[in-house]
Design a protein around this motif. Sequence first.
Motif, mmCIF file in Angstrom:
data_model
loop_
_atom_site.group_PDB
_atom_site.id
_atom_site.type_symbol
_atom_site.label_atom_id
_atom_site.label_comp_id
_atom_site.label_asym_id
_atom_site.label_seq_id
_atom_site.Cartn_x
_atom_site.Cartn_y
_atom_site.Cartn_z
ATOM 1 N N GLU A 1 0.779 -1.305 0.013
ATOM 2 C CA GLU A 1 -0.115 0.308 -0.006
ATOM 3 C C GLU A 1 1.012 1.232 -0.050
ATOM 4 O O GLU A 1 1.984 1.442 0.589
ATOM 5 N N THR A 2 0.383 2.561 -0.585
ATOM 6 C CA THR A 2 1.285 3.327 -1.008
ATOM 7 C C THR A 2 0.691 4.541 -0.020
ATOM 8 O O THR A 2 -0.466 4.729 0.028
ATOM 9 N N ASP A 3 1.563 5.515 0.444
ATOM 10 C CA ASP A 3 0.851 6.708 1.234
ATOM 11 C C ASP A 3 0.185 7.773 0.358
ATOM 12 O O ASP A 3 0.726 7.777 -0.684
ATOM 13 N N GLU A 4 -0.495 8.324 0.813
ATOM 14 C CA GLU A 4 -1.393 9.277 -0.031
ATOM 15 C C GLU A 4 -1.636 10.681 0.575
ATOM 16 O O GLU A 4 -1.309 10.909 1.827
ATOM 17 N N LYS A 5 -1.706 11.757 -0.405
ATOM 18 C CA LYS A 5 -2.324 12.902 0.128
ATOM 19 C C LYS A 5 -3.790 12.885 0.033
ATOM 20 O O LYS A 5 -4.334 12.301 -0.844
ATOM 21 N N VAL A 6 -4.427 13.803 1.077
ATOM 22 C CA VAL A 6 -5.924 14.054 0.829
ATOM 23 C C VAL A 6 -6.272 15.387 0.509
ATOM 24 O O VAL A 6 -5.646 16.191 1.647
ATOM 25 N N GLU A 7 -7.084 15.712 -0.357
ATOM 26 C CA GLU A 7 -7.618 17.178 -0.575
ATOM 27 C C GLU A 7 -9.172 17.011 -0.279
ATOM 28 O O GLU A 7 -9.681 16.461 -1.112
ATOM 29 N N SER A 8 -9.491 18.018 0.354
ATOM 30 C CA SER A 8 -10.948 18.251 0.443
ATOM 31 C C SER A 8 -11.241 19.536 0.526
ATOM 32 O O SER A 8 -10.586 20.507 0.905
ATOM 33 N N GLY A 9 -12.617 19.826 -0.016
ATOM 34 C CA GLY A 9 -12.943 21.281 -0.104
ATOM 35 C C GLY A 9 -14.113 21.502 -0.767
ATOM 36 O O GLY A 9 -14.815 20.538 -1.350
ATOM 37 N N PHE A 10 -14.706 22.712 -0.913
ATOM 38 C CA PHE A 10 -15.635 23.056 -2.063
ATOM 39 C C PHE A 10 -15.558 24.584 -2.614
ATOM 40 O O PHE A 10 -14.496 25.102 -2.297
ATOM 41 N N THR A 11 -16.545 24.839 -3.443
ATOM 42 C CA THR A 11 -16.509 26.243 -3.943
ATOM 43 C C THR A 11 -17.507 26.932 -3.440
ATOM 44 O O THR A 11 -18.739 26.768 -3.301
ATOM 45 N N HIS A 12 -17.084 28.177 -2.601
ATOM 46 C CA HIS A 12 -17.867 29.148 -2.348
ATOM 47 C C HIS A 12 -18.320 30.095 -3.238
ATOM 48 O O HIS A 12 -17.471 30.802 -3.930
ATOM 49 N N THR A 13 -19.857 30.414 -3.194
ATOM 50 C CA THR A 13 -20.042 31.563 -3.877
ATOM 51 C C THR A 13 -20.603 32.618 -3.189
ATOM 52 O O THR A 13 -21.791 32.521 -2.346
ATOM 53 N N GLU A 14 -20.045 33.832 -3.123
ATOM 54 C CA GLU A 14 -20.634 34.994 -2.388
ATOM 55 C C GLU A 14 -21.809 35.512 -2.701
ATOM 56 O O GLU A 14 -22.102 35.731 -3.699
ATOM 57 N N TYR A 15 -22.855 35.667 -1.709
ATOM 58 C CA TYR A 15 -24.098 36.228 -2.086
ATOM 59 C C TYR A 15 -24.116 37.605 -1.813
ATOM 60 O O TYR A 15 -23.691 38.253 -0.880
#
Length: 311
Positions: free
Chosen positions: A183-197
Motif C-alpha cells: 500500500e502507498t501513502d497518499e495525500k488527501v485534498e478536501s474542499g468546496f467552492t463558495h459563491t458569495e451572496y
Amino acid sequence: MKPTMICKLLISTAVFHFAHGITLSCVPDVPENHSNISCTCTNTTKNGIEWRRNSQIVTRCSGTKDNCFPPSLKHKSSVSSDEFYLEVSPYSYKDCATYSCKDISTAEEVFATTSIADFDKRSITTEEPGANTDGQIMVNTGCVFPTSNITVTWYKIENGTEEDFTAIQSSERSNCSRTCNTETDEKVESGFTHTEYTGSDYVEVVYKVTVTHNLYIDEVFTWTSSKYRLKAGTTTPPTSTTTSPPPPAASSTTPPSTTTKSPDKKTTVIIIVASVVGGVAIVVLSIIACIKLRKNTNTKKKEGIRGWPKN
C-alpha cells in the motif's frame, strides 16, 4: 418385496500443523513512522531461534546465552531465559515486513506482519479566496498512511452555531512514493467552492474544518476561515459538488464459500474422529449414506410417494 438398502462410505483426511511452545508478538501493533517496534519470541523448548525478515535471516540466537549473531545496529537482539527479543529502531516504511521466529532444532516458525502509521498535522495546508469573495476553500494533507484512518469534517458556523457541512465537500487522493505491504501513502485534498451572496438578505458565516487520524488521537488539526456571506436559509453553496473518494485497496480475508449439494432421499450420519499425533491433528471425517427404498404395496395406482421413484 423386501426393502433394498444401498450404503456408501466416504473418508476424508485433513492435516493441521500446530506450533509447540513457540509464540511471537510485536508492540505496538501499528508503530508510528520514525518510532521503535519490539518483537518478543517465547520458546519454551529452550532451543535457539532464528529471527527472519521476509524469510531472510536477520540474526541467530543461542537458547542458553545472550548471544545473537550477526549483530546489527538496525535490529537489536537479546535473550532472557526462554524469551528472545528483536527491536527495530528507528522504524520506517521500509521496515514494514513479515517477521518470524524459527526454532533452530524443530523448525517450528511463527509470524507477525507489521504495518505503519504516518500523520503530521504540521504538514496540512489550507486555502481560501479571502473574506466576501468567490472561490475554493480547501484543506490539503501531507503524505499520510493509511488514508483510510483519515477523517475530514467541515462545519458552517452561523451566529455561533456549528452545522455539519461535510456533505457538500469533495475529496481526492493522490499517491506519494512510500509503500508499506504493497500500500502507498497518499495525500488527501478536501474542499468546496463558495459563491458569495450579494443580496441584502444575507447571513455571515465562517467555515471550519477538522482533520483527524484515528491512530493519532492527540493530533487534531483545526482551521477556521474568514467571514463569508450566504443567502439566509442556505444550507449548501450553490456551486458545490460532491465526489466520493476512491476506497483504499483492501484484501479479502473471507475464505471462498463451499457449497455442498445434499443428496436426495438420503439419511446422512457424520462421525468426526479427531486425534493429535506429534503436533499434527488428523481429522477423519466418515460419512455413511444409506438409502432405503421401499415399496408401498397397498397403493393401487403406480404413483411415487413424495418424489420417491415409482416401482
